[in-house]
Motif scaffolding. Structure first.
Motif, mmCIF file in Angstrom:
data_model
loop_
_atom_site.group_PDB
_atom_site.id
_atom_site.type_symbol
_atom_site.label_atom_id
_atom_site.label_comp_id
_atom_site.label_asym_id
_atom_site.label_seq_id
_atom_site.Cartn_x
_atom_site.Cartn_y
_atom_site.Cartn_z
ATOM 1 N N LEU A 53 -4.310 1.886 -25.300
ATOM 2 C CA LEU A 53 -4.867 0.559 -25.588
ATOM 3 C C LEU A 53 -3.980 -0.553 -25.058
ATOM 4 O O LEU A 53 -4.478 -1.602 -24.624
ATOM 5 N N LYS A 54 -2.662 -0.350 -25.080
ATOM 6 C CA LYS A 54 -1.756 -1.376 -24.570
ATOM 7 C C LYS A 54 -2.012 -1.668 -23.102
ATOM 8 O O LYS A 54 -1.844 -2.796 -22.639
ATOM 9 N N GLN A 55 -2.423 -0.644 -22.373
ATOM 10 C CA GLN A 55 -2.691 -0.825 -20.954
ATOM 11 C C GLN A 55 -4.021 -1.530 -20.696
ATOM 12 O O GLN A 55 -4.248 -2.029 -19.598
ATOM 13 N N MET A 56 -4.883 -1.581 -21.716
ATOM 14 C CA MET A 56 -6.204 -2.198 -21.540
ATOM 15 C C MET A 56 -6.189 -3.702 -21.785
ATOM 16 O O MET A 56 -7.157 -4.391 -21.486
ATOM 17 N N GLY A 57 -5.080 -4.204 -22.344
ATOM 18 C CA GLY A 57 -4.954 -5.635 -22.550
ATOM 19 C C GLY A 57 -6.051 -6.197 -23.448
ATOM 20 O O GLY A 57 -6.335 -5.657 -24.514
ATOM 21 N N GLU A 58 -6.678 -7.270 -23.010
ATOM 22 C CA GLU A 58 -7.699 -7.946 -23.806
ATOM 23 C C GLU A 58 -8.960 -7.102 -23.981
ATOM 24 O O GLU A 58 -9.784 -7.402 -24.839
ATOM 25 N N LYS A 59 -9.114 -6.069 -23.187
ATOM 26 C CA LYS A 59 -10.313 -5.236 -23.258
ATOM 27 C C LYS A 59 -10.124 -4.008 -24.152
ATOM 28 O O LYS A 59 -10.967 -3.113 -24.149
ATOM 29 N N LYS A 60 -9.024 -3.971 -24.915
ATOM 30 C CA LYS A 60 -8.729 -2.768 -25.691
ATOM 31 C C LYS A 60 -9.785 -2.481 -26.756
ATOM 32 O O LYS A 60 -10.113 -1.319 -27.007
ATOM 33 N N MET A 61 -10.334 -3.503 -27.400
ATOM 34 C CA MET A 61 -11.365 -3.281 -28.407
ATOM 35 C C MET A 61 -12.624 -2.678 -27.778
ATOM 36 O O MET A 61 -13.185 -1.699 -28.281
ATOM 37 N N GLU A 62 -13.041 -3.255 -26.664
ATOM 38 C CA GLU A 62 -14.230 -2.747 -25.958
ATOM 39 C C GLU A 62 -14.002 -1.317 -25.473
ATOM 40 O O GLU A 62 -14.889 -0.461 -25.582
ATOM 41 N N TRP A 63 -12.804 -1.051 -24.956
ATOM 42 C CA TRP A 63 -12.471 0.297 -24.475
ATOM 43 C C TRP A 63 -12.541 1.314 -25.606
ATOM 44 O O TRP A 63 -13.152 2.373 -25.468
ATOM 45 N N ALA A 64 -11.902 0.982 -26.729
ATOM 46 C CA ALA A 64 -11.890 1.901 -27.862
ATOM 47 C C ALA A 64 -13.296 2.156 -28.381
ATOM 48 O O ALA A 64 -13.665 3.297 -28.674
ATOM 49 N N GLN A 65 -14.085 1.111 -28.481
ATOM 50 C CA GLN A 65 -15.462 1.266 -28.952
ATOM 51 C C GLN A 65 -16.266 2.164 -28.027
ATOM 52 O O GLN A 65 -17.002 3.047 -28.488
ATOM 53 N N ASN A 66 -16.109 1.984 -26.727
ATOM 54 C CA ASN A 66 -16.850 2.808 -25.763
ATOM 55 C C ASN A 66 -16.423 4.271 -25.825
ATOM 56 O O ASN A 66 -17.274 5.176 -25.757
ATOM 57 N N CYS A 67 -15.119 4.512 -25.956
ATOM 58 C CA CYS A 67 -14.619 5.889 -26.020
ATOM 59 C C CYS A 67 -15.110 6.597 -27.276
ATOM 60 O O CYS A 67 -15.559 7.749 -27.223
ATOM 61 N N ILE A 68 -15.048 5.905 -28.406
ATOM 62 C CA ILE A 68 -15.472 6.506 -29.662
ATOM 63 C C ILE A 68 -16.979 6.706 -29.673
ATOM 64 O O ILE A 68 -17.479 7.758 -30.098
ATOM 65 N N THR A 69 -17.726 5.720 -29.186
ATOM 66 C CA THR A 69 -19.184 5.825 -29.156
ATOM 67 C C THR A 69 -19.641 6.995 -28.304
ATOM 68 O O THR A 69 -20.521 7.775 -28.701
ATOM 69 N N SER A 70 -19.035 7.143 -27.140
ATOM 70 C CA SER A 70 -19.396 8.255 -26.259
ATOM 71 C C SER A 70 -19.118 9.594 -26.931
ATOM 72 O O SER A 70 -19.948 10.514 -26.887
ATOM 73 N N GLY A 71 -17.954 9.699 -27.571
ATOM 74 C CA GLY A 71 -17.612 10.946 -28.253
ATOM 75 C C GLY A 71 -18.484 11.215 -29.458
ATOM 76 O O GLY A 71 -18.879 12.358 -29.715
#
Length: 244
Positions: free
Chosen positions: A148-166
């Motif tokens: 998440l640290k590498q995703m910067g401001e997009k970390k929330m969106e990234w986490a949501q997409n990863c969890i949703t897909s799984g």
């Protein structure tokens, strides 16, 4: 165990060179009968552990090195609680997750088989392992803090997409395997993996509406005492503002 006690024990091992932030991945379980230099289930010692551990009951109380919010640590705490194993908990303030908690849980399963976390039926056992692997390998690592640290401001969106897909795949699997819990009506290793991941989903504000089976199972799990006492909100190192 008081936080000060945990700090003293932790510092003792740091001084001896047996524990360092560089070579420890959470969670770590120290087994008393093992030599201190090899006494931790960490990335660097896991093969040694399986070669040299005597698969018998602990000679004295084990020590769990844990971070309150680590989903990996939470899984091990649930397993210890379900099996009625007393342990000393030493908080380690590492903002990272470990990757070998299933090895620890499998060790506990071998040495303390009751209540079992892997079904006797081969098909159900395979289903439990499939679900556990899907969560700990296919969902959770993608929203670790290091990622998440590498995703910067997009970390929330990234986490949501990863969890949703799984969760989309997981919901379909559970519709075929679930009873009261992930596989049938007995708590298994799969359930130990599910509850922490749902907590992560809630933390990242994932809409749980599309996942009624996951939601139902998680609700049933959180009613169990083992899941309550091992919850991140009830740990020695839980910040005051996050305590239950």
């Amino acid at each position: 165990m008081r936080d000060s006690d945990g700090a003293q024990i932790r510092n003792s091992y740091l001084q001896k060179g047996a524990l360092s932030p560089a070579n420890i991945a959470l969670p770590c379980l120290r087994v008393p009968e093992m030599p201190s230099a090899h006494a931790f289930f960490s990335l660097n010692t896991i093969l040694w552990c399986f070669q040299h551990i005597t698969l018998s009951s602990f000679s004295s109380q084990p020590i769990l090195y844990s971070y309150f919010r680590s989903s990996c640590s939470w899984r091990v705490r649930i397993a210890l609680a379900l099996k009625g194993i007393s342990y000393d908990l030493v908080p380690v303030n590492l903002i990272k997750d470990g990757g070998q908690q299933l090895a620890i849980i499998n060790y506990l399963e071998e040495t303390h088989p009751n209540p079992r976390l892997l079904p006797q039926d081969p098909k159900k056992r395979a289903q439990v392992r499939m679900i556990a692997d899907h969560i700990v390998s296919g969902i959770q690592p993608l929203q670790n803090l290091s990622v998440l640290k590498q995703m910067g401001e997009k970390k929330m969106e990234w986490a949501q997409n990863c969890i949703t897909s799984g969760f989309q795949a997981l919901e379909q699997i559970l519709q075929h395997t679930a009873g009261r819990y992930c596989v049938g009506d007995e708590v298994s290793m799969a359930d130990l993996c599910l509850a922490p991941q749902v907590a992560n989903a809630e933390r990242f504000k994932v809409d749980m509406g599309p996942y009624p089976t996951i939601t139902r199972i998680n609700k049933a799990l959180l009613e169990l005492e083992a899941f309550k006492i091992s919850h991140p909100s009830r740990q020695p190192d839980t910040p005051a503002e996050l305590r239950a």
